[in-house]
Motif scaffolding. Structure first.
Motif, PDB file in Angstrom:
ATOM      1  N   LEU A 282      16.545   1.927 -29.824  1.00 10.34           N
ATOM      2  CA  LEU A 282      15.517   2.965 -29.841  1.00 10.34           C
ATOM      3  C   LEU A 282      14.292   2.550 -29.024  1.00 10.34           C
TER       4      LEU A 282
ATOM      5  N   GLU B 292       9.434  11.348 -39.248  1.00 10.72           N
ATOM      6  CA  GLU B 292      10.474  10.361 -38.940  1.00 10.72           C
ATOM      7  C   GLU B 292      10.157   9.005 -39.561  1.00 10.72           C
TER       8      GLU B 292
ATOM      9  N   VAL C 216      11.786   5.581 -27.697  1.00 10.06           N
ATOM     10  CA  VAL C 216      11.403   6.345 -28.881  1.00 10.06           C
ATOM     11  C   VAL C 216      10.030   5.893 -29.379  1.00 10.06           C
TER      12      VAL C 216
ATOM     13  N   TYR D  46      14.940  11.043 -32.738  1.00 15.77           N
ATOM     14  CA  TYR D  46      14.578   9.948 -33.636  1.00 15.77           C
ATOM     15  C   TYR D  46      14.996  10.260 -35.070  1.00 15.77           C
TER      16      TYR D  46
ATOM     17  N   TYR E  43      10.620  12.412 -28.233  1.00 22.15           N
ATOM     18  CA  TYR E  43      11.739  12.150 -29.137  1.00 22.15           C
ATOM     19  C   TYR E  43      11.410  12.378 -30.605  1.00 22.15           C
ATOM     20  N   THR E  44      10.290  12.981 -30.895  1.00 24.31           N
ATOM     21  CA  THR E  44       9.920  13.284 -32.277  1.00 24.31           C
ATOM     22  C   THR E  44       9.640  14.770 -32.432  1.00 24.31           C
TER      23      THR E  44
END
Length: 271
Positions: A67, A222, A72, A150, A210-211
Motif C-alpha cells: 500500500l 479507512e 495509498v 484503501y 485512494y480514499t
C-alpha cells in the motif's frame, strides 16, 4: 520537518498507554471476584500474545509495504528514521507494539471460570465463516475503484483472518461478545484519536485518490476500520487461545471422555 516525528508519536501515545496498563493491572486484578479470572495472568497468556505478534508482523508486512508503494499513504519529510523495503522502521515498530497494547488492556478484563454450553455450534461457525466470505467479496469489489481502494484493501485483507477465527470458535466468541466488544473498542478508540492527531501534524498523509473522503471527527473511515479489525484480530485470537488451552486441560483431566471442546454440548449440535 518541524513537527513531531513518527518516533515521537510512539513516545507520546503508545509508550505512556502501555505503562499505564501495566501500572493499573494489579488494581484491576485485585477487584475481580472468585467467579472470574483475569485473562492476563500467567506465562501462557503472554506466550499467546507473542505468537499473535509474530503472526501480525508476518501477515501485515507485505500488505503494508504494498500500500505504501502504491501511494495509498506516505510520510512527512523528516518524520521517519530509516526505511526498510517501503515502510519506515517506526511502522514495523507500530505493528509489533499494537498487539501488546491491546493485550495489556485485555489483561485487565475477566473471563468466567467456565465456558458456557452453546447450541448449534457447527451452524454458527458456518454462518460466521460465510459472513467473512461476503466481506472478502465486498473488499475485492471495492478494490476496483480508486476511491474505495484503501477500504477494499483493508476489508479483503481482514476477511481471511476473520474467517479462520470464526470457523474455529464463532460460538465461543459470540458467547463472550461483551468481552470481545469491550476488549476491542477501547484500544480502537484510543488509537483512532492518536491517528487523527498524527494525520493533523503530517506524520503520515493519506492519498485523496485512494480514499473515500468520508471521515468521523476528521479521521478517515479507512483508518478507523483498520484499527477496528486489527484490534478484533488480537482480542479474538487471545480469547480463542485461552479456550483451546482450557479444552486441552479438560481433556488431560479426563482422557476417558471424547474430545469435545469446552462449552459445546454435542447433544444440541446440528447443522
Amino acid at each position: 520537518m518541524t513537527g513531531p516525528t513518527y518516533l515521537q508519536f510512539h513516545l507520546a501515545f503508545l509508550l505512556p498507554a502501555a505503562m499505564l496498563m501495566v501500572a493499573t493491572a494489579f488494581v484491576s486484578r485485585a477487584q475481580m471476584s472468585a467467579a472470574v479470572r483475569p485473562l492476563g495472568v500467567g506465562r501462557t497468556y503472554w506466550t499467546g500474545v507473542a505468537i499473535i505478534t509474530v503472526i501480525a508482523l508476518v501477515y501485515t508486512t507485505p500488505w503494508d509495504n504494498y500500500l505504501i508503494a502504491t501511494g495509498v499513504w506516505w510520510y512527512g519529510d523528516g518524520s521517519t528514521l530509516v526505511t526498510l523495503w517501503h515502510a519506515p522502521l517506526e511502522e514495523y515498530l507500530f505493528i509489533l507494539v499494537q498487539p501488546w497494547l491491546t493485550a495489556l488492556w485485555l489483561s485487565h478484563l475477566s473471563l468466567p471460570t467456565e465456558w458456557p454450553s452453546v447450541t448449534r455450534p457447527i451452524r454458527t461457525r458456518v454462518v460466521a465463516t460465510a459472513l467473512a466470505g461476503v466481506l472478502f467479496v465486498v473488499g475485492w469489489t471495492l478494490l476496483g475503484s480508486d476511491a474505495t481502494f484503501y477500504l477494499g484493501a483493508i476489508t479483503a485483507w481482514a476477511a481471511p483472518v476473520l474467517a479462520l477465527q470464526w470457523a474455529v470458535g464463532a460460538p465461543q466468541l459470540w458467547a463472550r461478545r461483551r468481552l470481545v466488544a469491550l476488549g476491542t473498542l477501547v484500544p480502537t478508540t484510543y488509537l483512532c484519536v492518536a491517528d487523527r492527531i498524527a494525520i493533523e501534524y503530517g506524520i503520515w498523509v493519506l492519498s485523496e485518490r485512494y480514499t473515500t473522503g468520508l471521515t468521523v471527527a476528521g479521521l478517515p473511515v479507512e483508518e478507523a476500520t483498520f484499527f477496528l479489525v486489527t484490534n478484533l484480530f488480537v482480542v479474538q485470537g487471545l480469547i480463542l487461545y485461552r479456550w483451546v488451552l482450557d479444552w486441552w486441560a479438560a481433556d488431560d483431566r479426563d482422557v476417558s471422555e471424547p474430545r469435545v471442546p469446552a462449552g459445546i454440548d454435542p447433544e444440541t449440535d446440528s447443522t
